[in-house]
Design a protein around this motif. Structure first.
Motif, PDB file in Angstrom:
ATOM      1  N   MET A  89      19.789   8.511   6.490  1.00 28.39           N
ATOM      2  CA  MET A  89      19.331   9.856   6.138  1.00 28.39           C
ATOM      3  C   MET A  89      18.328   9.789   4.996  1.00 28.39           C
ATOM      4  SD  MET A  89      22.704  12.280   6.373  1.00 28.39           S
ATOM      5  CE  MET A  89      23.501  11.504   4.995  1.00 28.39           C
ATOM      6  N   VAL A  90      17.452  10.798   4.952  1.00 28.80           N
ATOM      7  CA  VAL A  90      16.521  10.982   3.848  1.00 28.80           C
ATOM      8  C   VAL A  90      16.735  12.392   3.317  1.00 28.80           C
ATOM      9  CG1 VAL A  90      14.089  11.125   3.167  1.00 28.80           C
ATOM     10  CG2 VAL A  90      14.823   9.375   4.799  1.00 28.80           C
ATOM     11  N   CYS A  91      16.892  12.509   2.013  1.00 31.27           N
ATOM     12  CA  CYS A  91      17.010  13.816   1.379  1.00 31.27           C
ATOM     13  C   CYS A  91      15.624  14.444   1.350  1.00 31.27           C
ATOM     14  CB  CYS A  91      17.593  13.674  -0.026  1.00 31.27           C
ATOM     15  SG  CYS A  91      17.867  15.250  -0.857  1.00 31.27           S
ATOM     16  N   LEU A  92      15.479  15.599   1.986  1.00 29.78           N
ATOM     17  CA  LEU A  92      14.193  16.295   2.041  1.00 29.78           C
ATOM     18  C   LEU A  92      14.041  17.324   0.921  1.00 29.78           C
ATOM     19  CD1 LEU A  92      14.043  16.995   5.882  1.00 29.78           C
ATOM     20  CD2 LEU A  92      12.956  15.115   4.633  1.00 29.78           C
ATOM     21  N   GLU A  93      15.136  18.043   0.648  1.00 28.47           N
ATOM     22  CA  GLU A  93      15.108  19.108  -0.364  1.00 28.47           C
ATOM     23  C   GLU A  93      16.452  19.147  -1.071  1.00 28.47           C
ATOM     24  OE1 GLU A  93      14.230  22.897   1.441  1.00 28.47           O
ATOM     25  OE2 GLU A  93      12.440  22.131   2.451  1.00 28.47           O
ATOM     26  N   GLY A  94      16.438  19.657  -2.289  1.00 25.35           N
ATOM     27  CA  GLY A  94      17.677  19.822  -3.041  1.00 25.35           C
ATOM     28  C   GLY A  94      18.256  18.495  -3.475  1.00 25.35           C
ATOM     29  N   SER A  95      19.568  18.452  -3.532  1.00 26.35           N
ATOM     30  CA  SER A  95      20.253  17.205  -3.883  1.00 26.35           C
ATOM     31  C   SER A  95      21.626  17.205  -3.231  1.00 26.35           C
ATOM     32  CB  SER A  95      20.385  17.049  -5.398  1.00 26.35           C
ATOM     33  OG  SER A  95      21.176  18.089  -5.941  1.00 26.35           O
ATOM     34  N   VAL A  96      22.167  16.002  -3.063  1.00 24.55           N
ATOM     35  CA  VAL A  96      23.450  15.847  -2.399  1.00 24.55           C
ATOM     36  C   VAL A  96      24.122  14.591  -2.924  1.00 24.55           C
ATOM     37  CG1 VAL A  96      22.567  14.513  -0.429  1.00 24.55           C
ATOM     38  CG2 VAL A  96      24.578  15.977  -0.128  1.00 24.55           C
ATOM     39  N   ARG A  97      25.431  14.591  -2.861  1.00 20.90           N
ATOM     40  CA  ARG A  97      26.201  13.416  -3.278  1.00 20.90           C
ATOM     41  C   ARG A  97      27.432  13.332  -2.397  1.00 20.90           C
ATOM     42  NH1 ARG A  97      30.526  14.993  -6.902  1.00 20.90           N
ATOM     43  NH2 ARG A  97      30.463  17.231  -7.248  1.00 20.90           N
ATOM     44  N   TYR A  98      28.120  12.197  -2.522  1.00 17.90           N
ATOM     45  CA  TYR A  98      29.414  12.021  -1.881  1.00 17.90           C
ATOM     46  C   TYR A  98      30.460  11.894  -2.974  1.00 17.90           C
ATOM     47  CZ  TYR A  98      27.120  11.042   2.584  1.00 17.90           C
ATOM     48  OH  TYR A  98      26.400  11.133   3.729  1.00 17.90           O
ATOM     49  N   LEU A  99      31.613  12.484  -2.767  1.00 18.29           N
ATOM     50  CA  LEU A  99      32.686  12.359  -3.747  1.00 18.29           C
ATOM     51  C   LEU A  99      33.075  10.902  -3.961  1.00 18.29           C
ATOM     52  CD1 LEU A  99      35.042  15.336  -2.786  1.00 18.29           C
ATOM     53  CD2 LEU A  99      33.264  15.241  -4.561  1.00 18.29           C
ATOM     54  N   GLU A 100      32.858  10.087  -2.934  1.00 20.71           N
ATOM     55  CA  GLU A 100      33.289   8.691  -2.983  1.00 20.71           C
ATOM     56  C   GLU A 100      32.330   7.777  -3.752  1.00 20.71           C
ATOM     57  OE1 GLU A 100      35.105  10.864   0.345  1.00 20.71           O
ATOM     58  OE2 GLU A 100      33.024  10.628  -0.271  1.00 20.71           O
ATOM     59  N   TYR A 101      31.156   8.281  -4.159  1.00 18.17           N
ATOM     60  CA  TYR A 101      30.164   7.457  -4.862  1.00 18.17           C
ATOM     61  C   TYR A 101      29.735   8.120  -6.156  1.00 18.17           C
ATOM     62  CZ  TYR A 101      29.810   5.048  -0.381  1.00 18.17           C
ATOM     63  OH  TYR A 101      30.090   4.355   0.762  1.00 18.17           O
ATOM     64  N   ASP A 102      29.038   7.368  -7.004  1.00 23.51           N
ATOM     65  CA  ASP A 102      28.603   7.910  -8.291  1.00 23.51           C
ATOM     66  C   ASP A 102      27.114   8.232  -8.329  1.00 23.51           C
ATOM     67  OD1 ASP A 102      27.565   5.364  -8.331  1.00 23.51           O
ATOM     68  OD2 ASP A 102      28.493   4.770 -10.221  1.00 23.51           O
ATOM     69  N   TRP A 103      26.430   8.273  -7.203  1.00 23.14           N
ATOM     70  CA  TRP A 103      25.003   8.587  -7.179  1.00 23.14           C
ATOM     71  C   TRP A 103      24.760   9.979  -6.606  1.00 23.14           C
ATOM     72  CZ3 TRP A 103      24.121   9.586  -2.147  1.00 23.14           C
ATOM     73  CH2 TRP A 103      24.811   8.853  -1.186  1.00 23.14           C
ATOM     74  N   VAL A 104      23.563  10.509  -6.897  1.00 24.16           N
ATOM     75  CA  VAL A 104      23.107  11.788  -6.352  1.00 24.16           C
ATOM     76  C   VAL A 104      21.772  11.546  -5.667  1.00 24.16           C
ATOM     77  CG1 VAL A 104      22.377  14.144  -6.890  1.00 24.16           C
ATOM     78  CG2 VAL A 104      24.278  13.109  -8.165  1.00 24.16           C
ATOM     79  N   HIS A 125      23.538  21.737  -5.792  1.00 25.77           N
ATOM     80  CA  HIS A 125      22.217  22.311  -6.036  1.00 25.77           C
ATOM     81  C   HIS A 125      22.224  23.797  -5.666  1.00 25.77           C
ATOM     82  CE1 HIS A 125      17.883  22.920  -5.728  1.00 25.77           C
ATOM     83  NE2 HIS A 125      17.738  21.802  -6.420  1.00 25.77           N
ATOM     84  N   PRO A 126      21.617  24.657  -6.479  1.00 26.12           N
ATOM     85  CA  PRO A 126      21.621  26.101  -6.182  1.00 26.12           C
ATOM     86  C   PRO A 126      21.038  26.445  -4.806  1.00 26.12           C
ATOM     87  CG  PRO A 126      20.741  25.704  -8.387  1.00 26.12           C
ATOM     88  CD  PRO A 126      20.955  24.352  -7.748  1.00 26.12           C
ATOM     89  N   GLN A 127      20.051  25.662  -4.345  1.00 25.68           N
ATOM     90  CA  GLN A 127      19.482  25.887  -3.006  1.00 25.68           C
ATOM     91  C   GLN A 127      20.068  24.938  -1.966  1.00 25.68           C
ATOM     92  OE1 GLN A 127      17.006  25.916  -5.789  1.00 25.68           O
ATOM     93  NE2 GLN A 127      17.608  28.070  -5.734  1.00 25.68           N
ATOM     94  N   GLY A 128      21.114  24.219  -2.299  1.00 26.56           N
ATOM     95  CA  GLY A 128      21.731  23.310  -1.341  1.00 26.56           C
ATOM     96  C   GLY A 128      20.901  22.068  -1.122  1.00 26.56           C
ATOM     97  N   CYS A 129      20.783  21.660   0.145  1.00 17.93           N
ATOM     98  CA  CYS A 129      20.006  20.467   0.473  1.00 17.93           C
ATOM     99  C   CYS A 129      19.605  20.489   1.929  1.00 17.93           C
ATOM    100  CB  CYS A 129      20.801  19.195   0.178  1.00 17.93           C
ATOM    101  SG  CYS A 129      22.242  18.986   1.245  1.00 17.93           S
ATOM    102  N   LYS A 130      18.565  19.725   2.240  1.00 20.61           N
ATOM    103  CA  LYS A 130      18.187  19.427   3.616  1.00 20.61           C
ATOM    104  C   LYS A 130      18.130  17.911   3.731  1.00 20.61           C
ATOM    105  CE  LYS A 130      15.749  23.601   4.963  1.00 20.61           C
ATOM    106  NZ  LYS A 130      14.439  24.209   5.277  1.00 20.61           N
ATOM    107  N   LEU A 131      18.792  17.397   4.764  1.00 21.13           N
ATOM    108  CA  LEU A 131      18.857  15.961   5.009  1.00 21.13           C
ATOM    109  C   LEU A 131      18.360  15.664   6.412  1.00 21.13           C
ATOM    110  CD1 LEU A 131      22.474  15.327   3.680  1.00 21.13           C
ATOM    111  CD2 LEU A 131      20.333  14.799   2.490  1.00 21.13           C
ATOM    112  N   PHE A 132      17.353  14.799   6.520  1.00 17.73           N
ATOM    113  CA  PHE A 132      16.912  14.303   7.823  1.00 17.73           C
ATOM    114  C   PHE A 132      17.747  13.086   8.156  1.00 17.73           C
ATOM    115  CE2 PHE A 132      14.569  10.911   9.932  1.00 17.73           C
ATOM    116  CZ  PHE A 132      14.334  11.501  11.165  1.00 17.73           C
ATOM    117  N   GLY A 133      18.305  13.029   9.365  1.00 19.27           N
ATOM    118  CA  GLY A 133      19.142  11.893   9.710  1.00 19.27           C
ATOM    119  C   GLY A 133      18.952  11.352  11.109  1.00 19.27           C
ATOM    120  N   TRP A 134      19.120  10.027  11.226  1.00 20.10           N
ATOM    121  CA  TRP A 134      19.297   9.331  12.499  1.00 20.10           C
ATOM    122  C   TRP A 134      20.726   8.825  12.487  1.00 20.10           C
ATOM    123  CZ3 TRP A 134      17.083   9.099  17.013  1.00 20.10           C
ATOM    124  CH2 TRP A 134      15.718   9.334  17.139  1.00 20.10           C
TER     125      TRP A 134
END
Length: 178
Positions: A89-104, A125-134
């Motif tokens: 996946m590529v983060c297109l907008e906003g930000s995202v994380r996983y509870l299982e990791y320490d990165w954003v 993130h206030p506007q959430g996120c958009k993620l492109f994925g294969w």
């Protein structure tokens, strides 16, 4: 040793590259295509729960591969899920994380997920996120007690797309099928 720094041509026209199997490719390949992800011309946003939507981009039933953009519309969670295949996946907008990791992940960031791992996706993130994925293979979703809720794969995503299109009078786009 010479190092190629760019393709060795500045010719602005189609070059007829020799290939012994051109006829087979022309007859059997689905061919290259362009999917407009910026508008709903090729694929609509299909609701995925109360706070998310998916724009389907490609379905490959031969390899159980599917591509989409996941849009989490504001702060929220996509429940814990277990991967049976590889996810890129590529983060297109906003930000995202996983509870299982320490990165954003932030715009332009690459997320790699391997089979055998479970994740709980969160966006603060206030506007959430958009993620492109294969994605490849099944993804199992679990509730808070680790009870299997549903399994998604290429067939689930095709059904998600086609059901929405039929219910909303939207033509099913054959370009999405590889």
């Amino acid at each position: 040793m010479d190092v190629m720094t760019a393709p060795p041509s500045n010719k602005h026209e189609i070059v007829d590259v020799p290939f012994a199997h051109k006829d087979l490719v022309a007859r059997l390949s689905p061919g290259g295509r362009y999917i407009d992800a910026q508008t709903d011309a090729d694929s609509p946003w299909v609701p995925f729960g109360d706070n998310a939507a998916i724009k389907h981009l490609a379905f490959d039933v031969r390899q159980n591969l599917y591509s989409n953009i996941l849009w989490v519309k504001g702060p929220g969670v996509i429940g814990t899920h277990f991967h049976r295949g590889t996810i890129t996946m590529v983060c297109l907008e906003g930000s995202v994380r996983y509870l299982e990791y320490d990165w954003v992940a932030t715009p332009g960031g690459l997320i790699l997920e391997t089979p055998g791992e479970s994740h709980t996706l969160v966006t603060d993130h206030p506007q959430g996120c958009k993620l492109f994925g294969w994605m490849q293979g099944p993804i199992e979703f679990y509730d808070e007690n680790a009870v299997l809720v549903d399994t998604t794969d290429v067939w689930w995503f095709i059904n998600h797309y086609e059901t929405y299109c039929r219910e909303n009078g939207i033509a099913i786009n054959p370009k999405l099928y590889l």
